[in-house]
Design an enzyme around this catalytic site. Structure first.
Site, PDB file in Angstrom:
ATOM      1  N   ASP A   1       0.822  -1.181   0.114  1.00 25.35           N
ATOM      2  CA  ASP A   1      -0.003  -0.092   0.036  1.00 25.35           C
ATOM      3  C   ASP A   1       0.822   1.231  -0.030  1.00 25.35           C
ATOM      4  O   ASP A   1       1.560   1.420   0.946  1.00 25.35           O
ATOM      5  CB  ASP A   1      -0.861   0.189   1.195  1.00 25.35           C
TER       6      ASP A   1
ATOM      7  N   ARG B   1      -0.268   4.430  -0.396  1.00 26.58           N
ATOM      8  CA  ARG B   1      -1.127   5.550  -0.127  1.00 26.58           C
ATOM      9  C   ARG B   1      -0.508   6.551   0.748  1.00 26.58           C
ATOM     10  O   ARG B   1      -0.085   6.175   1.667  1.00 26.58           O
ATOM     11  CB  ARG B   1      -2.736   5.317  -0.175  1.00 26.58           C
TER      12      ARG B   1
END
EC number: 3.5.4.25
Length: 203
Positions: free
Chosen positions: A126, A128
């Site tokens: 991930d 983000r």
């Protein structure tokens, strides 16, 4: 901070008329959107969601994920509540971009799970970031949130930026035979908080 407010317009939807606030990240060139509904209060908890862009789920009705179902349910919940917000962040494919997401899907078609596929492409599970949420929430006047999410990283990010998360509201929707393994991986490897019934096959 590199986030610049640009403009606000009306956005009619099947659930009512939202306001759409545009933001530009002047460092990356990415454009983000905040949707608001009703009158938001800086003093009271506001129902909201941080939603990362998912072209396949949000716009192309993909059943490989739960993103589109979560977005629509969040908008419906906000409209039924009478006020709320969605921060729509341009972080396709958990930050790896659309074409790399398609590459990851190709690997998943061959047996990799969603985390393994990202890692095989050389990316973290991930990528983000959530530093843009603080100026966006300041612009729409929100300080206390009832956050619709299954992702503890989003709760942590809000708290780190001084936003009070009064309540985490689970958003367990959209499970189907195409995304059941994906949802299990999000729960077991990415730490998403999902109850067991969410994985039970429906008749």
């Amino acid at each position: 901070m590199s986030i610049k407010y640009v403009a606000t317009s009306k956005l009619p939807t099947p659930w009512g008329v939202f306001a759409m606030h545009g933001f530009e990240d002047t460092e990356t060139g990415k454009e983000h959107v905040a949707l608001t509904f009703g009158t938001l209060s800086a003093d009271e908890p506001v129902l909201g969601r941080i939603h990362s862009e998912c072209l396949t789920g949000d716009a192309l009705f993909s059943l490989r994920c739960d993103c589109g179902f979560q977005l629509q349910t969040a908008m419906q919940n906000i409209a039924e509540t009478g006020c709320g917000f969605i921060l729509y962040l341009r972080q396709e494919g958990r930050g790896i971009g659309l074409l790399n997401k398609i590459r990851a899907y190709e690997l998943q078609d061959k047996g990799a799970n969603t985390v393994e596929a990202n890692e095989q492409l050389g990316f973290p599970a991930d990528m983000r970031k959530y530093d843009m949420i603080k100026p966006m929430l300041e612009q729409i006047g929100v300080k206390h949130v009832r956050l619709m999410t299954n992702n503890p990283r989003k709760v942590k990010a809000m708290k780190e930026f001084g936003i009070e998360v009064v309540e985490r509201v689970p958003l367990q929707v959209g499970k189907n035979r195409y995304n059941e393994a994906y949802l299990k991986t999000k729960s077991t490897e990415l730490g998403h908080m999902m109850s067991e019934y969410h994985f039970v096959d429906e008749d």
